[in-house]
Scaffold this active site. Structure first.
Site, mmCIF file in Angstrom:
data_model
loop_
_atom_site.group_PDB
_atom_site.id
_atom_site.type_symbol
_atom_site.label_atom_id
_atom_site.label_comp_id
_atom_site.label_asym_id
_atom_site.label_seq_id
_atom_site.Cartn_x
_atom_site.Cartn_y
_atom_site.Cartn_z
ATOM 1 N N HIS A 73 0.858 -1.255 0.118
ATOM 2 C CA HIS A 73 0.012 0.131 -0.119
ATOM 3 C C HIS A 73 0.841 1.392 0.089
ATOM 4 O O HIS A 73 1.690 1.450 0.736
ATOM 5 C CB HIS A 73 -0.988 0.110 1.304
ATOM 6 C CG HIS A 73 -2.138 -0.940 1.107
ATOM 7 N ND1 HIS A 73 -3.365 -0.571 1.245
ATOM 8 C CD2 HIS A 73 -2.112 -2.055 0.922
ATOM 9 C CE1 HIS A 73 -4.521 -1.440 1.112
ATOM 10 N NE2 HIS A 73 -3.157 -2.660 0.800
ATOM 11 N N TYR A 208 -9.211 5.909 7.080
ATOM 12 C CA TYR A 208 -9.219 6.147 8.443
ATOM 13 C C TYR A 208 -10.218 7.387 8.488
ATOM 14 O O TYR A 208 -9.793 8.659 7.990
ATOM 15 C CB TYR A 208 -8.041 6.617 9.120
ATOM 16 C CG TYR A 208 -6.987 5.508 9.250
ATOM 17 C CD1 TYR A 208 -6.269 5.017 8.095
ATOM 18 C CD2 TYR A 208 -6.495 5.110 10.336
ATOM 19 C CE1 TYR A 208 -5.314 3.818 8.390
ATOM 20 C CE2 TYR A 208 -5.890 3.935 10.719
ATOM 21 C CZ TYR A 208 -5.375 3.615 9.651
ATOM 22 O OH TYR A 208 -4.055 2.582 9.637
ATOM 23 N N PRO A 297 -4.299 0.576 18.429
ATOM 24 C CA PRO A 297 -4.008 -0.044 16.883
ATOM 25 C C PRO A 297 -3.759 1.142 15.711
ATOM 26 O O PRO A 297 -3.741 0.842 14.660
ATOM 27 C CB PRO A 297 -5.232 -0.878 16.856
ATOM 28 C CG PRO A 297 -6.113 -0.624 17.787
ATOM 29 C CD PRO A 297 -5.680 -0.147 18.758
ATOM 30 N N LYS A 301 1.192 0.126 14.591
ATOM 31 C CA LYS A 301 2.676 -0.025 14.976
ATOM 32 C C LYS A 301 2.976 -1.260 15.718
ATOM 33 O O LYS A 301 4.305 -1.549 15.898
ATOM 34 C CB LYS A 301 3.166 1.204 15.895
ATOM 35 C CG LYS A 301 3.157 2.464 15.215
ATOM 36 C CD LYS A 301 4.496 2.535 14.532
ATOM 37 C CE LYS A 301 4.838 3.331 13.298
ATOM 38 N NZ LYS A 301 4.375 2.778 12.300
ATOM 39 N N TYR A 389 4.005 6.441 9.848
ATOM 40 C CA TYR A 389 3.303 5.204 9.390
ATOM 41 C C TYR A 389 4.062 4.058 8.844
ATOM 42 O O TYR A 389 4.018 3.039 9.026
ATOM 43 C CB TYR A 389 2.107 5.709 8.638
ATOM 44 C CG TYR A 389 1.141 4.668 8.717
ATOM 45 C CD1 TYR A 389 -0.177 4.585 9.252
ATOM 46 C CD2 TYR A 389 1.116 3.636 7.423
ATOM 47 C CE1 TYR A 389 -1.193 3.868 9.219
ATOM 48 C CE2 TYR A 389 0.131 2.697 7.596
ATOM 49 C CZ TYR A 389 -1.102 2.876 8.392
ATOM 50 O OH TYR A 389 -2.036 1.906 8.170
HETATM 51 C C1 PHB Z 1 -5.997 -4.298 10.298
HETATM 52 O O1 PHB Z 1 -6.051 -4.400 9.015
HETATM 53 O O2 PHB Z 1 -6.358 -5.110 11.073
HETATM 54 C C2 PHB Z 1 -5.654 -2.823 10.774
HETATM 55 C C3 PHB Z 1 -4.915 -1.985 9.946
HETATM 56 C C4 PHB Z 1 -4.771 -0.671 10.237
HETATM 57 C C5 PHB Z 1 -4.639 -0.327 11.571
HETATM 58 C C6 PHB Z 1 -5.034 -1.209 12.574
HETATM 59 C C7 PHB Z 1 -5.486 -2.598 11.998
HETATM 60 O O3 PHB Z 1 -4.220 0.995 11.926
#
Ligand code: PHB
Length: 398
Positions: A73, A208, A297, A301, A389
């Site tokens: 990504h 997000y 989450p 990280k 990130y």
């Molecule tokens: C996930 O795909 O489980 C996932 C992706 C990004 C995050 C947290 C979880 O920040």
């Protein structure tokens, strides 16, 4: 029967397994024990984002599929609206801003690869082995005691003991000298309701989204399975909502996108905690990964930070055990802490910027949108997010 090894590693998660690989490459033998069974380890659903540096480490392990099966990504989308306005997506273009990317490859797949690789390499890896006691960390012969799956006791005398045994670490008290939490701690007034569903992807990249009634994250797993989350109360019972209610919540939190719906086959509530152990090393014992720290989450990280700890510690142990040079081990806590606290900050910042606190006032909401605008409308703001990130450079201890 007393057994002898150079490094006793408690925990067969990403941290413990990668550490055993790096030590073996340096010619240092280890025993890895985990209270859980292999099935359980390989099927526990966790997060899925790997920093580029993490993928590079995994590339060095035979059979790793992170780069080939995982999906690269090159950006994420932040979505938000002015109060009363239409939501808009803002892309953070990692490739353009920092020339790096991330890989979406779920943790349980990483674990399947690592377990297979370590067993193929002849690693002494024991499932169902519960540690009850770690003693002698201030001596040159730290010892791990416990019971095997069939109840027979074991005792492993090592040169060094590593706690890679997760947030409820049994090794941690021997490092912190404190049987309670022994760390810096913060809890958040919200959690994530997570689902896995059978549906095609709703978006090419992760979204997000900060919506008026809370956060949502649209992630993915494959062409046919998707992972999505929405902010909820930490006491939410995952079975209290039916599928229709879950879709209604999710849809409302990503205004402007029509999510592709499908059967939900897994649901869970993830509580948010930030934690850093007061001590990361004492004598001949050290902590890595979730045993040392946990992050919420939102910054993706968790596993990456575990791998960063392990790179530092593997190098420190190589110097201690092969060159009799204690400087790496002596510097481990300080070197690891720098990255840990940067990651704590980033995870806290993403969380606080994107979630709606239960007691948020109009001032708080408007300030938050101002903050999001400050990031997406400034190249410096977007670059900071992209750097953090995709992951800061990995380095060895001094
Ligand atoms: C996930 O795909 O489980 C996932 C992706 C990004 C995050 C947290 C979880 O920040």
């Amino acid at each position: 029967m007393t057994e002898r090894t150079r490094v006793a590693i408690v925990g067969a998660g990403p941290a413990g397994l990668v550490l055993s690989h790096l030590l073996a490459e340096a010619g240092i033998d280890s025993i890895v024990v985990d209270a859980r069974g292999r099935e359980e380890i390989e099927h526990t659903i966790r997060a899925g984002i790997l920093e580029q540096g993490t993928v590079e480490v995994l590339d060095g392990i035979p059979g790793s599929r992170a780069r080939t099966v995982g999906q690269r990504h090159d950006g994420i989308e932040l979505r938000f609206a002015e109060p009363g306005g239409e939501a808009q997506g803002h892309r953070i273009d990692f490739a353009d801003l920092v020339g790096r990317g991330v890989w979406l490859y779920p943790q349980h797949e990483v674990l399947r690869d690592l377990i297979a690789a370590r067993l193929a390499a002849g690693q002494d890896l024991r499932f169902g082995a519960t540690v009850t006691e770690v003693t002698g960390v201030d001596s040159a012969r730290p010892t791990v005691r416990g019971a095997r799956a069939d109840g027979t006791p074991f005792e492993i005398v090592a040169d060094f003991v590593v706690g890679a045994d997760g947030s409820r670490s049994v090794v941690r008290p021997s490092v912190t000298g404190d049987s309670r939490s022994g760390g810096y701690f913060r809890e958040y007034p919200f959690a994530w309701f997570g689902i896995l569903c059978e549906a095609p992807p709703s978006s090419e990249e992760l979204i997000y989204s900060n919506a008026a009634d809370g956060f949502a994250l649209i992630s993915q797993r494959s062409e046919t399975v998707q992972r999505m989350y929405f902010q909820c109360d930490p006491d939410t019972d995952p079975n209290a909502l039916d599928d229709a209610e879950i879709w209604e919540r999710l849809q409302a939190r990503v205004p402007g996108t029509r999510l592709a719906e499908g059967p939900i086959f897994q649901r869970d509530v993830l509580r948010f905690r930030s934690f850093v152990s007061h001590e990361l090393r004492r004598g001949r014992a050290a902590l890595v990964g979730d045993a040392a720290h946990t992050v919420p989450p939102t910054g993706a990280k968790g596993m990456n930070l575990a791998i960063a700890d392990v790179l530092l510690l593997a190098d420190a142990l190589r110097r201690l055990l092969l060159e009799d040079d204690p400087r790496g081990v002596d510097g481990y806590a300080e070197a690891a802490s720098q990255r840990i606290w940067k990651a704590q900050h980033f995870s806290w910042w993403m969380t606080s910027m994107l979630h709606v606190a239960p007691d948020a006032s109009d001032f708080d909401r408007r300030r938050q949108i101002g903050e999001l605008r400050s990031v997406v409308e400034s190249e410096a703001g977007r670059r900071y997010l992209a750097e953090a990130y995709t992951g800061w450079p990995l380095r060895a201890a001094v």
